[in-house]
Design a protein around this motif. Structure first.
Motif, mmCIF file in Angstrom:
data_model
loop_
_atom_site.group_PDB
_atom_site.id
_atom_site.type_symbol
_atom_site.label_atom_id
_atom_site.label_comp_id
_atom_site.label_asym_id
_atom_site.label_seq_id
_atom_site.Cartn_x
_atom_site.Cartn_y
_atom_site.Cartn_z
ATOM 1 N N MET A 96 68.834 111.553 -82.808
ATOM 2 C CA MET A 96 68.662 110.596 -81.726
ATOM 3 C C MET A 96 68.967 111.326 -80.420
ATOM 4 O O MET A 96 70.126 111.599 -80.106
ATOM 5 N N VAL A 97 67.947 111.658 -79.672
ATOM 6 C CA VAL A 97 68.124 112.441 -78.454
ATOM 7 C C VAL A 97 68.910 111.625 -77.421
ATOM 8 O O VAL A 97 68.652 110.453 -77.200
ATOM 9 N N GLY A 98 69.887 112.301 -76.831
ATOM 10 C CA GLY A 98 70.776 111.624 -75.895
ATOM 11 C C GLY A 98 71.978 111.019 -76.568
ATOM 12 O O GLY A 98 72.878 110.508 -75.904
ATOM 13 N N ILE A 99 72.015 111.072 -77.918
ATOM 14 C CA ILE A 99 73.126 110.541 -78.708
ATOM 15 C C ILE A 99 73.816 111.671 -79.464
ATOM 16 O O ILE A 99 75.044 111.776 -79.460
ATOM 17 N N ASN A 100 73.013 112.531 -80.099
ATOM 18 C CA ASN A 100 73.588 113.561 -80.971
ATOM 19 C C ASN A 100 74.025 114.814 -80.227
ATOM 20 O O ASN A 100 74.699 115.666 -80.796
ATOM 21 N N ALA A 101 73.654 114.943 -78.964
ATOM 22 C CA ALA A 101 74.064 116.112 -78.166
ATOM 23 C C ALA A 101 73.745 115.819 -76.698
ATOM 24 O O ALA A 101 72.851 115.017 -76.399
ATOM 25 N N PRO A 102 74.466 116.460 -75.769
ATOM 26 C CA PRO A 102 74.163 116.254 -74.341
ATOM 27 C C PRO A 102 72.732 116.665 -74.021
ATOM 28 O O PRO A 102 72.138 117.522 -74.673
ATOM 29 N N ILE A 103 72.175 116.032 -72.999
ATOM 30 C CA ILE A 103 70.833 116.363 -72.532
ATOM 31 C C ILE A 103 70.915 116.743 -71.059
ATOM 32 O O ILE A 103 71.796 116.276 -70.336
ATOM 33 N N PRO A 104 70.010 117.584 -70.586
ATOM 34 C CA PRO A 104 70.085 118.028 -69.189
ATOM 35 C C PRO A 104 69.724 116.949 -68.192
ATOM 36 O O PRO A 104 70.002 117.099 -67.000
ATOM 37 N N GLU A 105 69.122 115.854 -68.643
ATOM 38 C CA GLU A 105 68.685 114.817 -67.710
ATOM 39 C C GLU A 105 69.784 113.854 -67.297
ATOM 40 O O GLU A 105 69.555 112.995 -66.428
ATOM 41 N N SER A 106 70.975 113.936 -67.895
ATOM 42 C CA SER A 106 71.999 112.924 -67.634
ATOM 43 C C SER A 106 73.401 113.500 -67.741
ATOM 44 O O SER A 106 73.647 114.405 -68.547
ATOM 45 N N PRO A 107 74.341 112.945 -66.962
ATOM 46 C CA PRO A 107 75.746 113.339 -67.121
ATOM 47 C C PRO A 107 76.425 112.600 -68.267
ATOM 48 O O PRO A 107 77.564 112.907 -68.610
ATOM 49 N N ALA A 108 75.737 111.613 -68.835
ATOM 50 C CA ALA A 108 76.330 110.774 -69.877
ATOM 51 C C ALA A 108 75.784 111.142 -71.240
ATOM 52 O O ALA A 108 74.768 111.822 -71.368
ATOM 53 N N LEU A 109 76.456 110.660 -72.261
ATOM 54 C CA LEU A 109 76.016 110.834 -73.641
ATOM 55 C C LEU A 109 76.088 109.476 -74.314
ATOM 56 O O LEU A 109 77.122 108.797 -74.277
ATOM 57 N N GLY A 110 74.963 109.036 -74.884
ATOM 58 C CA GLY A 110 74.960 107.774 -75.605
ATOM 59 C C GLY A 110 75.814 107.854 -76.854
ATOM 60 O O GLY A 110 76.215 108.930 -77.296
ATOM 61 N N VAL A 111 76.085 106.684 -77.446
ATOM 62 C CA VAL A 111 76.966 106.637 -78.616
ATOM 63 C C VAL A 111 76.442 105.640 -79.640
ATOM 64 O O VAL A 111 75.664 104.742 -79.327
ATOM 65 N N ILE A 112 76.899 105.839 -80.863
ATOM 66 C CA ILE A 112 76.729 104.855 -81.925
ATOM 67 C C ILE A 112 78.035 104.083 -82.034
ATOM 68 O O ILE A 112 79.098 104.655 -82.280
ATOM 69 N N THR A 113 77.970 102.801 -81.815
ATOM 70 C CA THR A 113 79.135 101.939 -81.939
ATOM 71 C C THR A 113 78.647 100.563 -82.348
ATOM 72 O O THR A 113 77.446 100.294 -82.344
ATOM 73 N N SER A 114 79.542 99.687 -82.725
ATOM 74 C CA SER A 114 79.151 98.354 -83.161
ATOM 75 C C SER A 114 79.345 97.343 -82.042
ATOM 76 O O SER A 114 80.282 97.454 -81.246
ATOM 77 N N GLN A 115 78.444 96.375 -82.002
ATOM 78 C CA GLN A 115 78.496 95.376 -80.938
ATOM 79 C C GLN A 115 79.830 94.648 -80.905
ATOM 80 O O GLN A 115 80.321 94.285 -79.837
ATOM 81 N N ASP A 116 80.442 94.454 -82.063
ATOM 82 C CA ASP A 116 81.725 93.766 -82.076
ATOM 83 C C ASP A 116 82.858 94.645 -81.554
ATOM 84 O O ASP A 116 83.966 94.149 -81.312
ATOM 85 N N ARG A 117 82.614 95.936 -81.355
ATOM 86 C CA ARG A 117 83.559 96.812 -80.648
ATOM 87 C C ARG A 117 83.213 96.870 -79.161
ATOM 88 O O ARG A 117 84.096 97.002 -78.315
ATOM 89 N N LEU A 118 81.933 96.797 -78.850
ATOM 90 C CA LEU A 118 81.491 96.899 -77.461
ATOM 91 C C LEU A 118 81.858 95.669 -76.652
ATOM 92 O O LEU A 118 82.322 95.774 -75.511
ATOM 93 N N GLU A 119 81.670 94.489 -77.227
ATOM 94 C CA GLU A 119 81.846 93.254 -76.458
ATOM 95 C C GLU A 119 83.272 93.060 -75.931
ATOM 96 O O GLU A 119 83.448 92.685 -74.769
ATOM 97 N N PRO A 120 84.325 93.289 -76.724
ATOM 98 C CA PRO A 120 85.668 93.134 -76.154
ATOM 99 C C PRO A 120 85.937 94.073 -74.981
ATOM 100 O O PRO A 120 86.645 93.713 -74.034
ATOM 101 N N THR A 121 85.373 95.275 -75.038
ATOM 102 C CA THR A 121 85.543 96.211 -73.921
ATOM 103 C C THR A 121 84.867 95.682 -72.666
ATOM 104 O O THR A 121 85.435 95.749 -71.561
ATOM 105 N N LEU A 122 83.672 95.135 -72.796
ATOM 106 C CA LEU A 122 82.986 94.562 -71.641
ATOM 107 C C LEU A 122 83.690 93.301 -71.144
ATOM 108 O O LEU A 122 83.759 93.053 -69.939
ATOM 109 N N LEU A 123 84.218 92.516 -72.056
ATOM 110 C CA LEU A 123 84.951 91.309 -71.655
ATOM 111 C C LEU A 123 86.152 91.661 -70.796
ATOM 112 O O LEU A 123 86.457 90.975 -69.802
ATOM 113 N N ALA A 124 86.840 92.747 -71.140
ATOM 114 C CA ALA A 124 88.037 93.155 -70.400
ATOM 115 C C ALA A 124 87.713 93.824 -69.071
ATOM 116 O O ALA A 124 88.622 94.106 -68.289
ATOM 117 N N ALA A 125 86.429 94.061 -68.788
ATOM 118 C CA ALA A 125 86.048 94.798 -67.577
ATOM 119 C C ALA A 125 85.997 93.926 -66.333
ATOM 120 O O ALA A 125 85.735 94.437 -65.238
#
Length: 537
Positions: A96-125
């Motif tokens: 998965m390009v942009g997930i499995n290793a950095p890419i030159p087009e972005s300073p960020a790296l995507g991730v595999i995570t579960s929505q039930d882990r993502l939502e509490p983090t966004l709620l606290a933001a």
């Protein structure tokens, strides 16, 4: 039954990742919001699991990217694997390009995570109020706003919310879209599926070959969390049948030693594929699955919704704070609707490609193929060809100015061959396109250890190799028209890469997309004219 009245600037309907991201973005602008969610809490199901590189760029802006990454799988899980059963060897695989290793087009790296882990983090933001188990049951449009009627399923009361705007992120079966009578186009329902969350020790068949998902002929298996847990996804059983789910999961693993399976919960759902005919209705705006529901292959649905609200929230803030005209919101649909159409087309193509891999493998097995034979992947090494779709599109609307908006100048851009080399790792992959054309996301270029994307924020950004000159004009605009505006430096090489002369500049919107490009130095009204045109002010 008592009726209470509440006033907010924006009512957000839907407490999934898109609604929560909108709440966090508007909170950074100081916009008063109320988010309502008809369920009694955040989703306990993993559902969307891929946070792509563009979403992580946006989450960097919100300040939650590190927290999301800390709970996610390491990059080596950014891979899909095709197997006959989970116990077999891969017969096909792709990163998965942009997930499995950095890419030159972005300073960020995507991730595999579960929505039930993502939502509490966004709620606290953000700190703005959230009300669970509260359902929107009616909408009444008024001259200067919208009245939403809310039913509290916990206490039984009714609330009328007077909002300047309503942002609907309430999913594919959106109540708001249905109340407004907005139709959809596209294939529609593609089938009914079931997700089963379970515990089992499957390390023997996964530890040495990690993946975000294992596609098999007996359903898809996905590790849920770095510390353990699994999900199985497959077609739902016929209505009326009620399988023994632990036995079904055990059989789906394939022949071999018995594995103890503990089913924790399951959910039936419909895979939808459509785009709403309209994204706006007066002061009501649709985002995420309410605006476009796409198949799960490629993990683009949630991410497209996050890009929706990143596009929309700065426009809402500008209108509510008075430095943009209400007409700016009319640019939301012409900018995001074409992206939704392309995303849907790509997701449908992804689905066909994944099915084609399984079909080819089935044919091989029918003809006596050995397990070691490989199936030729029907896609490029850029996972499902989606990188250009999520980073390479360009907006076209009244909030993007055509070229040559600045006064004529002899200050031409340097020829690319004459420009010094850019910092290592910053050459975009989309070499056939102008990387800094108006409407495109600003290119990721690194200077003094910082990305051009990190120089942008909740303001308009002027990027230039001549910051002193442009700051004089920017100061005048900020003082007279209250535009949020900053000037940030580029190197001469970076300016040339962006098609600028040494005194030219890019005007970047708060959503990181380029609003205008000026090849030469500013005149007295260059910035003021451009900002007024972009904001409709």
């Amino acid at each position: 039954m008592a009726v209470a009245d509440v006033e907010v600037e924006v009512l957000i309907v839907g407490g999934g990742p898109v609604g929560l991201a909108a709440r966090a973005l508007l909170d950074r602008w100081g916009v008063r919001t109320l988010l309502v969610e008809k369920h009694d809490g955040l989703s306990p199901f993993p559902r969307s699991r891929l946070v792509n590189v563009r979403s992580m760029e946006i989450f960097r802006r919100i300040g939650v990217a590190e927290a999301i990454t800390a709970q996610a799988f390491p990059p080596e899980f950014g891979r899909i694997r095709f197997r006959d059963t989970l116990r077999d060897h891969d017969f096909a695989t792709a990163g998965m390009v942009g997930i499995n290793a950095p890419i030159p087009e972005s300073p960020a790296l995507g991730v595999i995570t579960s929505q039930d882990r993502l939502e509490p983090t966004l709620l606290a933001a953000a700190d703005s109020p959230v009300r669970f188990w509260v359902e929107l049951t009616d909408l009444i449009e008024a001259g200067d706003g919208v009245v939403g009627v809310l039913t509290d399923h916990r206490g039984g009361g009714t609330t009328r919310v007077h909002a300047r705007y309503v942002l609907a992120a309430d999913g594919a079966n959106s109540t708001v879209r249905q109340l407004l009578g907005i139709g959809t186009t596209g294939p529609g329902a593609l089938g009914r599926f079931t997700i089963v969350v379970f515990d089992a020790d499957l390390r023997r068949w996964s530890a040495d070959q990690p993946a975000g998902v294992y596609f098999t002929a007996r359903g898809s298996f996905a590790p849920l969390y770095p510390e353990g847990g699994w999900a199985w996804v497959g077609p739902s059983p016929e209505q009326g049948s009620d399988p023994e789910w632990p036995d079904l999961i055990s059989r789906s693993l394939g022949p071999g030693p018995e594995v103890k399976v503990e089913v924790l919960r399951l959910q039936h759902w419909v895979m939808n594929a459509f785009v709403a005919q309209r994204f706006t209705h007066g002061r009501i705006l649709l985002a995420g699955d309410a605006a476009h529901a796409v198949p799960v292959f490629g993990g683009m649905g949630m991410n497209a919704g996050i890009a929706d609200v990143h596009n929309l929230c700065w426009k809402l803030a500008g209108v509510l704070r008075g430095w943009a005209a209400p007409g700016l919101l009319e640019t939301y649909e012409p900018e995001r609707h074409p992206v939704a159409e392309r995303t849907l087309a790509q997701a449908v193509a992804n689905t066909r490609r994944a099915v084609e891999v399984q079909r080819r493998r089935h044919d091989q097995l029918q003809h006596g193929s050995t397990a070691s034979e490989q199936v030729e992947l029907p896609w490029t090494d850029r996972f499902f060809d989606q990188l250009e779709l999520i980073l390479g599109y360009a907006y076209a609307s009244d909030a993007v100015l055509a070229e040559n908006t600045a006064p004529a100048s002899a200050d031409a851009a340097l020829p690319a061959s004459a420009a010094p080399a850019l910092a290592a790792g910053t050459t975009p992959a989309f070499s056939d396109a102008d990387p800094a054309a108006p409407g495109r996301r600003v290119p990721h270029l690194v200077a003094a250890g910082r990305s051009t994307l990190d120089a942008c924020g909740e303001w308009f950004t002027v990027l230039t190799a001549d910051p002193a000159r442009w700051r004089r004009y920017a100061a005048a605009q900020s003082s007279t028209a209250a535009y949020p505006l900053r000037v940030e430096p580029l190197s001469v090489a970076q300016a040339a890469h962006c098609g600028l002369g040494p005194h030219g500049a890019l005007l970047v919107r708060p959503d990181d997309h380029i609003a205008a490009r000026f090849g030469g130095p500013p005149g007295d009204d260059t910035l003021g004219t451009a900002l007024a045109a972009v904001t409709g002010h």
